[in-house]
Scaffold this active site. Structure first.
Site, short mmCIF file in Angstrom:
data_model
loop_
_atom_site.label_atom_id
_atom_site.label_comp_id
_atom_site.label_asym_id
_atom_site.label_seq_id
_atom_site.Cartn_x
_atom_site.Cartn_y
_atom_site.Cartn_z
N LYS A 86 0.84 -1.19 0.00
CA LYS A 86 0.00 0.00 0.00
C LYS A 86 0.88 1.24 0.00
O LYS A 86 1.90 1.30 0.72
CB LYS A 86 -0.90 -0.04 1.24
N SER A 159 -9.87 2.40 2.36
CA SER A 159 -8.47 2.81 2.25
C SER A 159 -7.58 1.84 1.46
O SER A 159 -6.91 2.23 0.53
CB SER A 159 -7.91 3.04 3.65
N SER A 183 -9.95 -0.88 7.17
CA SER A 183 -9.42 -0.75 5.82
C SER A 183 -8.56 -1.90 5.33
O SER A 183 -8.09 -1.86 4.19
CB SER A 183 -8.64 0.56 5.68
#
Length: 472
Positions: A86, A159, A183
């Site tokens: 991420k 997210s 998330s």
């Protein structure tokens, strides 16, 4: 790449299968990495999962993995396996923008601890994955939004949406996500993958852009509990660079995927009836049937007030987020999107006394959760309280209290108390999109969660199904 049976649908293989093929020298890491980069080039323009594709460094890491293996040096189950992270975890060789435009060109000098540990374990980093602005609920209006590979009209999650999309669509063999209010679990649920939110402090947050530090968790998003165990084993553990990281030793999760005894599972029927929709409750009923068939016990329990805890979460998150962004907000307010700026405004509107009261409520909720978990092994919840919501439904998330409760009640309170949980595919809607169940356990009982998840997945095939290659 030579055409072998091992390469059939290579991109949808589980991480541990790819690891076995590389270790057995049936495939090289370069072959696998080239295959994945080619798939990203073809598919990601439709899916928008990646912010940055790190082709050059990924191929160099793959070659290094092959060289080590040729010498007889094997680093473990991640050796030579392509994964992605991420884009809020620092990488020294690529920007880390955290879903913002303000930090889009930020180039860290060093890797986040979780990235460094993946690399030390031999993983190949394919690139950085998209996320909502600052890891809150909405994407910055000037940036692309990831697309759910099962159905373009279905919500991809919040997210860690890029992580969920990439893992589900065969654009990596596993990814890292973060979870502050859900998330890891919400995009795992929406995209039909397995997400593990560790105990707070189990995984270092050093070098990870924060949303709300006391609520932030970092964890794996993979195609199975077994794969999640491999990734968690690599990234977990004490980190001198993160003084909040836990001191507890890290078990060999991947080697202990068996249950010593049938777990006792708690289920709050009143909570489910009050907050979750019909499709979700039908999935939970089917999940209960499955685990009863495994010989597990299911007990009716009463949970603490999850709805109140979810409401408190918004204020707590807002206060901490306002502190995180103090240097750029409100000074550069015009560069923020509406969702993140709205959260910061909520936080800035609270007083110190408000914060004190919220912390007292949080401590009381955590205490009640610990009392509950002392009597059961696992708590069953859905991954999302709304069965595979559409993007249109979720446009009213901030203005519809019932929808907000259904989405956040199964997830945000578990961040507030810091307990670990695993989210797994557990069914499908009538339109063929994924539904997910969540198991919660007590602090530092990830070993139990992973073993329970593995047992569930040995008896079901939801996690082995993949989105239509032509979608969206």
């Amino acid at each position: 790449m030579s055409t072998t049976a091992a390469q059939t649908d290579l991109h949808y293989r589980q991480l541990h299968e790819i690891s076995d093929l590389i270790r057995a020298r049936q495939l090289s890491s370069r072959e696998v990495t080239e295959s994945m980069l080619a798939r990203i080039e073809t598919s990601d323009p439709k899916l928008n999962a990646y912010v940055t594709i790190m082709s050059e460094s990924a191929l160099a890491e793959a070659d290094r993995a092959d060289e080590l293996l040729a010498r007889g040096d094997w680093l473990g189950d991640l050796h030579g396996v392509p994964v992605a992270v991420k884009d809020l975890a620092d990488t020294h060789d690529a920007p880390t923008g955290a879903g913002t435009t303000i930090h889009a060109d930020h180039r860290p000098d060093s890797d986040a601890t979780v990235v460094a540990r993946l690399r030390r374990a031999g993983a190949v980093i394919l690139g950085k994955l998209r996320l909502t602005e600052g890891a809150f609920t909405g994407h910055h209006p000037d940036l692309p939004t990831p697309v759910n590979p099962w159905d373009a009209d279905t919500w991809p999650g919040v997210s860690s949406s890029g992580s969920g999309v990439a893992t589900a669509a065969g654009l990596c063999f596993g990814s890292l996500g973060s979870d502050t209010g859900g998330s890891i679990r919400l995009p795992s649920s929406a995209n039909g993958v397995t997400g593990l939110k560790p105990t707070w402090g189990r995984v270092s947050r050093h070098g990870v852009f924060p949303l709300a530090p006391s609520l932030d968790h970092i964890g794996p998003m993979t195609r199975s509990a077994r794969d999640a165990a491999i990734v968690l084993e690599a990234i977990a553990g004490r980190d001198p660079l993160d003084p909040t990281s836990a001191l507890e030793p890290v078990p060999r999760y991947s080697q202990r995927l068996h249950l010593d005894q049938a777990p006792v599972v708690g289920f709050d029927r009143e909570l489910a009836a009050a907050h979750f929709d019909d499709a979700t409750n039908a999935m939970l009923d089917t999940t209960i049937e499955t685990i009863l068939g495994l010989g597990w016990r299911v007990l009716d329990v009463r949970t603490p007030d999850f709805a109140e805890a979810a409401q408190d979460w918004t204020a707590l998150c807002g206060i901490e987020t306002a502190a995180v962004h103090a240097e750029t907000y409100p000074a550069r307010k015009d560069e923020y999107g509406p969702d993140l700026s709205g959260l910061i405004d909520i936080g800035r509107g609270h007083t110190a006394m408000d914060y004190h009261d919220l912390l007292e409520s949080r401590r009381a909720f955590t205490g009640r959760m610990r009392s509950l978990m002392a009597d059961i092994d696992l708590l069953l919840l859905p991954g999302i309280g709304v069965g595979s919501p559409t993007k249109t439904q979720m446009e009213s998330l901030g203005s519809d209290p019932e929808l907000f409760a259904a989405v956040t009640v199964p997830t945000a309170p578990i961040d507030s108390c810091g307990m670990p949980s695993i989210t797994m595919p557990a069914g499908f809607t009538d339109r063929g999109t994924p539904l997910a169940a969540q198991f919660v356990s007590g602090d530092f009982r990830e070993e139990l969660l992973l073993a329970a998840g593995h047992s569930f997945q040995q008896s079901t095939d939801f996690h082995t199904r993949h989105p239509n290659a032509s979608a969206p």
